[in-house]
Design an enzyme around this catalytic site. Sequence first.
Site, short mmCIF file in Angstrom:
data_model
loop_
_atom_site.label_atom_id
_atom_site.label_comp_id
_atom_site.label_asym_id
_atom_site.label_seq_id
_atom_site.Cartn_x
_atom_site.Cartn_y
_atom_site.Cartn_z
N HIS A 217 0.85 -1.20 0.00
CA HIS A 217 0.00 0.00 0.00
C HIS A 217 0.88 1.24 0.00
CE1 HIS A 217 0.77 -0.60 4.29
NE2 HIS A 217 0.22 0.57 4.60
N HIS B 182 1.32 3.92 2.03
CA HIS B 182 1.83 4.67 3.18
C HIS B 182 3.35 4.82 3.12
CE1 HIS B 182 -1.99 3.93 5.79
NE2 HIS B 182 -2.10 5.00 5.03
N ASP C 140 5.76 4.58 5.10
CA ASP C 140 6.65 3.59 5.71
C ASP C 140 6.66 2.26 4.95
OD1 ASP C 140 3.96 3.38 6.73
OD2 ASP C 140 4.68 2.01 8.28
N HIS C 141 6.04 2.25 3.77
CA HIS C 141 6.07 1.06 2.93
C HIS C 141 6.64 1.33 1.55
CE1 HIS C 141 3.66 -1.33 5.85
NE2 HIS C 141 3.41 -0.10 6.26
N HIS D 266 -7.48 -1.10 5.68
CA HIS D 266 -6.45 -0.18 6.19
C HIS D 266 -6.34 1.02 5.23
CE1 HIS D 266 -2.75 1.01 8.24
NE2 HIS D 266 -2.11 1.01 7.09
N ASP E 175 -0.06 -3.99 6.17
CA ASP E 175 -0.69 -3.51 7.40
C ASP E 175 -2.14 -3.97 7.52
OD1 ASP E 175 1.66 -2.26 7.95
OD2 ASP E 175 0.91 -0.22 7.79
N HIS F 111 4.84 -4.85 10.30
CA HIS F 111 5.38 -4.26 11.53
C HIS F 111 5.63 -5.31 12.61
CE1 HIS F 111 4.62 0.08 10.62
NE2 HIS F 111 3.70 -0.43 9.81
FE FE Z 1 2.81 0.68 8.14
ZN ZN Z 2 0.09 1.51 6.57
#
Ligand code: FE
Ligand code: ZN
Length: 239
Positions: free
Chosen positions: A54, A56, A58-59, A112, A131, A169
């Site tokens: 996805h 975001h 942090d990905h 999410h 996530d 995570h």
């Molecule tokens: Fe994340």
């Molecule tokens: Zn995420």
Amino acid sequence: MRVEIIPCLQDNYSYLIIDDSNNSACVVDPSETKPVINFLKNKNINLKYILNTHHHFDHIGGNKDLKKKYGSIVLGFKNDSERIPEIDVLLEDNQIWKAENFTAKIMHIPGHTTGHICFHFFENKLIFTGDTLFSLGCGKIFEGTYEEMFNSLNKIKSLPNETKIYCGHEYTLNNSKFCIKHDPNNLNLKNKIENIKKQVKDGLPTIPSTIKDELDCNIFLRTNDLESFSKLRDLKDNF
Ligand code: FE
Ligand code: ZN
């Protein structure tokens, strides 16, 4: 095919799926560039593909620089083509993606985010859930509905028991506290928590989990109706 776990940022995991027969690799959700480069450095491995679950930050944080350095091809869900940087291949729900010796089924699992997908390497019995499904937890519902998240988790639930789960995570220990609170007599869960504590104490990842473990222990997979799932999700948000 082997999977290397690459810790990134605070508690993110990126994963390298390495095919030793031809020294090629995919990276799943590169949060950042450095840890991935550090791992690949001095090894004769070509980073051919970047797989995003996805959009975001942090990905996808490493997409641009990794693509630049290795000439990798970036894959993501077609509806997120505006949000996934440097995207080259637009994936669809239920598509079988094949390249070199890599084969994965794409599953659209909104909740999410609206465009969240997972990569099911069914020949290798591995799934990368981003996530959406965590070990002993599930993702926060940012863009989708409770029903979407519930249905997405149900899709994952139906995969073979021995499938290994690689999530976005390291939240497992924290998640376990919520599970045991709402499922205090679950012996499988108690045993899993013992293992998790040992792994965390030794500085080891608690990943991968398996579908079987999650069916046995994850309270979000153990609720079978949308109403109680939604209630639990709300409780977790304030836990
Ligand atoms: Fe994340
Ligand atoms: Zn995420």
